[in-house]
Design a protein around this motif. Structure first.
Motif, PDB file in Angstrom:
ATOM      1  N   UNK A  86      -0.501  -0.055  -0.310  1.00  0.00           N
ATOM      2  CA  UNK A  86      -0.203  -0.067  -1.744  1.00  0.00           C
ATOM      3  C   UNK A  86      -0.974   1.050  -2.461  1.00  0.00           C
ATOM      4  N   UNK A  87      -2.235   1.251  -2.106  1.00  0.00           N
ATOM      5  CA  UNK A  87      -3.006   2.334  -2.732  1.00  0.00           C
ATOM      6  C   UNK A  87      -2.394   3.688  -2.427  1.00  0.00           C
ATOM      7  N   UNK A  88      -1.971   3.890  -1.170  1.00  0.00           N
ATOM      8  CA  UNK A  88      -1.337   5.154  -0.792  1.00  0.00           C
ATOM      9  C   UNK A  88      -0.036   5.375  -1.570  1.00  0.00           C
ATOM     10  N   UNK A  89       0.747   4.321  -1.728  1.00  0.00           N
ATOM     11  CA  UNK A  89       2.013   4.448  -2.454  1.00  0.00           C
ATOM     12  C   UNK A  89       1.789   4.710  -3.944  1.00  0.00           C
ATOM     13  N   UNK A 129       2.490   1.190   7.432  1.00  0.00           N
ATOM     14  CA  UNK A 129       1.051   1.069   7.689  1.00  0.00           C
ATOM     15  C   UNK A 129       0.555   2.157   8.642  1.00  0.00           C
ATOM     16  N   UNK A 130       1.451   2.714   9.426  1.00  0.00           N
ATOM     17  CA  UNK A 130       1.068   3.731  10.404  1.00  0.00           C
ATOM     18  C   UNK A 130       1.150   5.145   9.851  1.00  0.00           C
ATOM     19  N   UNK A 131       1.623   5.317   8.637  1.00  0.00           N
ATOM     20  CA  UNK A 131       1.838   6.641   8.063  1.00  0.00           C
ATOM     21  C   UNK A 131       0.682   7.047   7.162  1.00  0.00           C
ATOM     22  N   UNK A 134      -5.959  -6.286   4.173  1.00  0.00           N
ATOM     23  CA  UNK A 134      -6.611  -4.977   4.097  1.00  0.00           C
ATOM     24  C   UNK A 134      -5.583  -3.865   4.308  1.00  0.00           C
ATOM     25  N   UNK A 135      -4.702  -4.047   5.256  1.00  0.00           N
ATOM     26  CA  UNK A 135      -3.665  -3.048   5.545  1.00  0.00           C
ATOM     27  C   UNK A 135      -2.667  -2.963   4.402  1.00  0.00           C
ATOM     28  N   UNK A 136      -2.236  -4.104   3.883  1.00  0.00           N
ATOM     29  CA  UNK A 136      -1.285  -4.112   2.767  1.00  0.00           C
ATOM     30  C   UNK A 136      -1.855  -3.412   1.544  1.00  0.00           C
ATOM     31  N   UNK A 167       5.005  -6.581   1.918  1.00  0.00           N
ATOM     32  CA  UNK A 167       4.974  -7.961   2.413  1.00  0.00           C
ATOM     33  C   UNK A 167       3.953  -8.144   3.532  1.00  0.00           C
ATOM     34  N   UNK A 168       3.776  -9.399   3.932  1.00  0.00           N
ATOM     35  CA  UNK A 168       2.854  -9.717   5.020  1.00  0.00           C
ATOM     36  C   UNK A 168       3.299  -9.134   6.346  1.00  0.00           C
TER      37      UNK A 168
END
Length: 133
Positions: free
Chosen positions: A76-79, A106-108, A70-72, A63-64
């Protein structure tokens, strides 16, 4: 990276997994898993769902609250990459998995998210999911 054929894209599949699935939480993620429904064809003899084989399937909710676009997208790419590495840990190959990212995701790093996803997919509650008829 998770192939597009392994992604959940229909709202009904998301809703069914969130409503009827088994939930496991970690520090930065909430993972919902549900077996693929066996309601095909429906009682009117009309196809109610596309015949699906070759899962498991992944759906993401980022979510927002996680951050700007950019962060979202980075989360999503990492997940998706983490799921590609850990998808063999799903209790059954015919499983819908929906991952909801918390703001702290976002911090991981990718490694931390993959560890949390692996832990959720191997949780005893999800292991019982493979025993369902």
């Amino acid at each position: 990276m998770t192939a597009p054929r392994h992604r959940i894209s229909r709202r009904s599949d998301f809703s069914r997994t969130l409503r009827n699935g088994v939930r496991v939480s970690s520090r930065d993620l909430v993972v919902h898993a549900s077996p693929v429904p066996t309601m095909w064809p429906d009682p009117r003899n009309v196809r109610s769902d596309v015949a699906m084989t070759g899962g498991p399937w992944l759906g993401l909710i980022v979510s927002k609250a996680v951050g700007p676009a950019v962060t979202r997208h980075a989360v999503a790419r990492r997940l998706r990459a983490a799921f590609a590495e850990t998808m063999q840990s799903c209790p059954s190959p015919e499983t819908f998995v929906v991952v909801r990212a918390h703001r702290s995701a976002a911090l991981r790093s990718s490694v931390e998210l993959a560890e949390q996803l692996q832990g959720a997919l191997t949780h005893p509650r999800l292991a019982r999911l493979g025993d369902r008829p």
